[in-house]
Scaffold this active site. Structure first.
Site, PDB file in Angstrom:
ATOM      1  N   LYS A  30       7.829  35.159  48.231  1.00  0.00           N
ATOM      2  CA  LYS A  30       7.558  35.225  49.663  1.00  0.00           C
ATOM      3  C   LYS A  30       8.367  34.194  50.447  1.00  0.00           C
ATOM      4  O   LYS A  30       8.791  34.470  51.561  1.00  0.00           O
ATOM      5  CB  LYS A  30       6.071  35.037  49.934  1.00  0.00           C
ATOM      6  CG  LYS A  30       5.628  33.650  49.603  1.00  0.00           C
ATOM      7  CD  LYS A  30       4.373  33.214  50.268  1.00  0.00           C
ATOM      8  CE  LYS A  30       4.362  31.713  50.099  1.00  0.00           C
ATOM      9  NZ  LYS A  30       3.122  31.074  50.335  1.00  0.00           N
ATOM     10  N   THR A  31       8.578  33.023  49.866  1.00  0.00           N
ATOM     11  CA  THR A  31       9.366  32.025  50.597  1.00  0.00           C
ATOM     12  C   THR A  31      10.783  32.529  50.796  1.00  0.00           C
ATOM     13  O   THR A  31      11.384  32.356  51.854  1.00  0.00           O
ATOM     14  CB  THR A  31       9.379  30.686  49.842  1.00  0.00           C
ATOM     15  OG1 THR A  31       8.032  30.318  49.548  1.00  0.00           O
ATOM     16  CG2 THR A  31      10.018  29.599  50.668  1.00  0.00           C
ATOM     17  N   ASP A  76       2.851  31.267  57.548  1.00  0.00           N
ATOM     18  CA  ASP A  76       2.730  31.289  56.095  1.00  0.00           C
ATOM     19  C   ASP A  76       1.265  31.105  55.709  1.00  0.00           C
ATOM     20  O   ASP A  76       0.489  30.544  56.472  1.00  0.00           O
ATOM     21  CB  ASP A  76       3.586  30.140  55.542  1.00  0.00           C
ATOM     22  CG  ASP A  76       3.806  30.270  54.050  1.00  0.00           C
ATOM     23  OD1 ASP A  76       3.532  31.356  53.498  1.00  0.00           O
ATOM     24  OD2 ASP A  76       4.270  29.292  53.439  1.00  0.00           O
ATOM     25  N   GLU A  77       0.881  31.557  54.526  1.00  0.00           N
ATOM     26  CA  GLU A  77      -0.500  31.379  54.030  1.00  0.00           C
ATOM     27  C   GLU A  77      -1.524  31.841  55.074  1.00  0.00           C
ATOM     28  O   GLU A  77      -2.504  31.152  55.348  1.00  0.00           O
ATOM     29  CB  GLU A  77      -0.764  29.905  53.687  1.00  0.00           C
ATOM     30  CG  GLU A  77       0.233  29.295  52.734  1.00  0.00           C
ATOM     31  CD  GLU A  77      -0.028  29.648  51.277  1.00  0.00           C
ATOM     32  OE1 GLU A  77      -0.767  30.623  51.008  1.00  0.00           O
ATOM     33  OE2 GLU A  77       0.531  28.960  50.414  1.00  0.00           O
ATOM     34  N   GLN A 105      -5.630  34.704  47.284  1.00  0.00           N
ATOM     35  CA  GLN A 105      -5.433  33.262  47.178  1.00  0.00           C
ATOM     36  C   GLN A 105      -6.126  32.503  48.299  1.00  0.00           C
ATOM     37  O   GLN A 105      -5.783  31.366  48.597  1.00  0.00           O
ATOM     38  CB  GLN A 105      -3.935  32.939  47.177  1.00  0.00           C
ATOM     39  CG  GLN A 105      -3.230  33.467  45.938  1.00  0.00           C
ATOM     40  CD  GLN A 105      -1.789  33.029  45.878  1.00  0.00           C
ATOM     41  OE1 GLN A 105      -1.494  31.849  45.785  1.00  0.00           O
ATOM     42  NE2 GLN A 105      -0.881  33.998  45.958  1.00  0.00           N
ATOM     43  N   ARG A 137      -0.013  29.801  38.669  1.00  0.00           N
ATOM     44  CA  ARG A 137       0.979  28.739  38.874  1.00  0.00           C
ATOM     45  C   ARG A 137       1.913  28.619  37.681  1.00  0.00           C
ATOM     46  O   ARG A 137       2.943  27.964  37.751  1.00  0.00           O
ATOM     47  CB  ARG A 137       0.310  27.368  39.053  1.00  0.00           C
ATOM     48  CG  ARG A 137      -0.623  27.194  40.240  1.00  0.00           C
ATOM     49  CD  ARG A 137      -0.022  27.594  41.517  1.00  0.00           C
ATOM     50  NE  ARG A 137      -0.368  28.984  41.826  1.00  0.00           N
ATOM     51  CZ  ARG A 137       0.247  29.704  42.732  1.00  0.00           C
ATOM     52  NH1 ARG A 137       1.247  29.216  43.409  1.00  0.00           N
ATOM     53  NH2 ARG A 137      -0.097  30.964  42.954  1.00  0.00           N
TER      54      ARG A 137
END
Length: 795
Positions: free
Chosen positions: A65-66, A253-254, A298, A647
């Site tokens: 996504k980044t 973001d997020e 998340q 992760r």
DNA sequence: TGTCCACCAGTTTTT
DNA sequence: CTGGTGGACA
């Protein structure tokens, strides 16, 4: 990242340049250079290319996504659809912001200067400082952290005797925070509350007084930063119109972690601007185009007010929104993803999503059950030795846990094993008393209205200004409606002893001297304050060895301020204080330094490591006991576990203990329900959780007792015998005075270890304090020991 | 006013 | 086990 804080050069003036295109343009711009699209998979590519009023990118863990976000921004710049100054990208941490800026810069170079890539909080600080005068604040305002908030509330509660009603600073702080995150102010909240309830009435009164104190101190708390910005935009349409006109492309973001206030902020900023709202605007402007990236799986910050509906309702909130799903994972092995998918699949009520990878199964997940938290920690250490022996760098390894208290056992064993590690978050540098003192001096200088900081330093170092004197000063201040600081200057008008009065005058003069120079180098200011106030002298003269360490910390802080000035030429004291108020745990993590990272599962979000250890996978810990009563608690805890699992790139270790020590008491522990949710064939249990502890079975977990799942039966092996010898004294083994630096050791020597028994030294490496012995124990296997502190003797 | 000691309570995650 | 608090005393 020297302009992370946007000192100068934020390109605000570029608003005046001709606007390339309104949002939602679509076709008039040039094509996005192929270089920006190369290597993207089809949905990623679409996420970069799509144009329209609103776009939701549902980005599973590790789905790039980044990359998508940065390429999307780069595309907007490269095609001249937007000036840098028209882009606002919002993240939750400074680290994420810095990374994004860096990567955009790599793609388009200098072009990217002038973009606002900031956290919610720092963007709001920026707006508030810029507009402070507009709505009656001074732009030198300071920010109260949670410690400040508690200290202030504690005083207020005590003053009103509200402590007997059962109001605690922590409880009140949480309620105020929650209310502010929902954009309530005291009055609007009062209207919804039943004031017959004396507890609510007391709370309300405290809150009102708290806000008044903040106002008087020219300070904001953390939640104010967002909510006050929203109020500002709502109350001053002309100000709102300026920002709406300026920011044509907003990216968040997020997004799953946004709360009501943050959502409102986004809504405010994406409103259209009509002709006439601004003098120089000739045509109506559509609202900014909005891109949000997130993953509801998340979402782990509901306790902080994050509302998952912000993302689930996105299409309804923003008509015409496009939704793109990114499901291909580029991070983890299939085994790890299968475990993650299986776990999260137990959360009903979610948009189905299935992560996959084409990079192969990889190693199995390793499971381990220890007798105790220390036993578990020893497993972690042994595995780390194994991994690094195979060529993995320490910095590629991370250990996660649910609560900060779990670090103790881990740290102890890692120290003993001479594994370099770093605790991310935890007891932070800025929470140490001496650092808070030093910072309070700076705050007092920068913001003379702040009574909280002034009180903190008033008698530090000791000046003979005790509580009685302070109360007299405060009374004088209240009487004349001036600040505490003003009262100090007029100490002659108060009946006090000449010695005390002199001390007060000296302190006031010292502080005033620096307050008068707001643009001075913060490092110099701090150094002088510390020395001329007598703070450093006091520490230097102290016989307490701890004070030597405190002195070092203060010097470290001075070095930090110096570094700040170097990175931000011309950066002022206020700039420095703003930066330090807004750092988050994850920001501490700089990839340098070959160290294992220890952190909570929450802090882990957004990061990735080659090898990951998730420790304490037990009931009451994960899910945490406290979450049981909260609605959606167990589901959120499951997401937390999911975040932890995802992760890991190559290796994942899940561990637990059969007993867990807390408050010095040892309690039996029960394997987490989430372990059952992972298909048995994905885990290779070194030591499986057993079903032998009948006494430890909680009611809700009949399954573990009644019908143990196959995975634990097939994987079962007899655990190794407990180490012999006198009962273990794990606590404080490290602080125990032991110094083996004189001990001569060589390969072949036989030794005896307090816990591991007898063994043979295989090799000795390192020098002096860092000497490490590799020992093959007769029963406990191979271990690495830091010779200096190991509980060993030569035979 | 400062220091020492004894008692007590609270323990999730954090921008 | 920790940190904070409040009392007693110098």
């Amino acid at each position: 990242m020297s302009d992370l804080w946007g000192l100068g050069d934020d390109g605000f003036e570029e608003v005046q340049r001709p606007t390339p295109l309104g949002a939602g343009g679509g076709s008039a711009h040039g094509a996005i250079p192929e270089a920006l699209l190369a290597g993207l998979n089809p949905p990623q590519r679409e996420a970069v290319e799509h144009r329209g009023p609103a776009l939701l990118i549902v980005a599973g863990a590790g789905s790039g996504k980044t990359r998508v976000l940065t390429h999307r921004v780069a595309g907007l710049l490269a095609t001249r659809e937007a000036w840098p100054s028209q882009i606002l990208a919002i993240t939750f941490t400074n680290k994420a912001a810095a990374e994004m800026r860096e990567r955009v810069e790599q793609l388009v170079g200098e072009e990217s200067r002038g973009m606002w890539i900031r956290t919610f909080h720092s963007a709001c600080v920026r707006i508030l400082r810029r507009e402070a005068e507009e709505f009656g604040f001074k732009d030198s305002f300071t920010i109260y952290d949670s410690g400040d908030v508690r200290a202030l509330l504690k005083r207020l509660i005590k003053e009103r005797g509200a402590d007997i009603t059962g109001l605690t600073p922590g409880g009140v702080a949480a309620r105020i925070s929650k209310a502010k995150n929902e954009l309530h102010d005291v009055d609007s909240w009062a209207r919804t509350a039943s004031l017959d309830n004396p507890l609510d009435a007391a709370f309300l009164e405290i809150w009102r007084e708290y806000d008044r104190e903040l106002r008087r101190a020219n300070a904001f708390d953390f939640d104010d930063l967002i909510s006050q910005t929203v109020f500002l935009l709502r109350a001053f349409p002309r100000v709102a119109a300026q920002y709406r006109k300026r920011f044509r492309h907003i990216l968040v973001d997020e997004y799953q972690d946004t709360n009501a206030a943050q959502y409102a902020l986004i809504r405010e900023l994406t409103q259209p601007v009509s002709r006439g709202e601004l003098p120089d605007l000739r045509d109506d402007l559509p609202g900014a185009s909005l891109t949000v990236v997130g993953d509801s799986d998340q979402s782990i910050y509901a306790f902080r007010g994050a509302d998952i509906r912000n993302i689930t309702d996105f299409e309804r909130d923003f008509p015409g929104a496009r939704v793109i799903m990114l499901e291909q994972n580029y991070r983890s092995t299939q085994n790890i993803l299968s475990a993650a998918n299986a776990v999260i699949g137990n959360n009903f009520d979610r948009r189905a999503k299935n992560l996959w990878t084409d990079s192969g199964d990889g190693a199995k997940i390793v499971g381990f059950t220890g007798y105790s938290g220390h036993d578990e920690a020893q497993f972690v250490a042994d595995e780390i030795v194994e991994l690094t022996g195979g060529g993995m760098a320490y910095s590629d390894i991370a250990v996660f846990y649910r609560t900060n208290a779990q670090t103790r056992a881990l740290e102890e064993v890692l120290i003993r094993t001479a594994i370099p590690y770093r605790v991310i978050g935890g007891t932070k540098f800025y929470e140490r008393a001496e650092i808070k003192d030093a910072m309070a001096y700076l705050v007092t200088v920068a913001n003379p209205a702040d009574a909280l900081s002034l009180r903190r330093i008033m008698n530090v170092p000791k000046r003979g200004i005790g509580p009685a004197t302070e109360a007299a000063l405060q009374a004088f201040a209240d009487e004349h409606d001036i600040t505490l600081r003003d009262a100090m200057r007029r100490v002659d008008e108060i009946a006090l002893g000449p010695k005390v009065a002199g001390a007060i005058k000296d302190l006031a003069a010292l502080l005033d001297e620096f307050s008068a120079r707001p643009d001075a180098d913060p490092g110099e200011v701090l150094r002088e304050l510390m020395s001329r106030s007598g703070y450093t002298d006091q520490l230097r003269r102290s016989p307490d060895p701890q004070d030597a360490a405190r002195l070092e910390n203060v010097e470290e802080l001075i070095a930090v301020t110096r570094e700040f000035r170097r990175q931000n030429p011309g950066g002022t004291l206020i700039d420095f204080l703003t930066e330090t108020s807004l750092v988050a745990a994850a920001d501490e993590l700089d990839d340098s330094g070959g160290q294992v990272s220890l952190m909570t599962l929450h802090t882990a979000k957004g990061l990735e490591f080659e090898a990951v250890f998730i420790t304490g996978v037990e009931e009451d810990l994960l899910p945490h006991r406290m979450s049981a009563n909260e609605p959606g608690g167990p589901a959120e805890e499951r997401r937390l576990f999911y975040v932890g699992i995802t992760r890991a790139r190559q290796r994942l270790h899940l561990s637990l203990a059969m007993t867990r020590a807390q408050f010095g008491e040892v309690n039996p522990a029960v394997p987490s329900r989430y372990l059952e949710e992972i298909p048995a064939d994905l885990i290779d249990w070194r030591t499986p959780p057993t079903t032998m502890r009948a006494s430890a079975q909680p009611r809700a977990l009949g399954r573990w007792r009644d019908e143990p799942r196959e995975q634990f039966v097939t994987g079962y092996r007899t655990p190794p015998p407990l180490p012999k010898g006198p009962k273990k004294e794990f606590a404080n083994t490290i602080t125990e005075v032991r110094d083996n630096s004189g001990l001569e050791l060589a390969a072949g020597d036989r030794i005896r270890h307090k816990d591991f028994g007898e063994g043979t030294v295989q090799a000795v490496t390192g020098l002096d304090k860092k000497r490490v012995a590799e020992v093959r124990f007769d029963t406990a296997g191979r271990k690495r020991l830091l010779v200096k502190i190991a509980p060993i003797e030569k035979l």
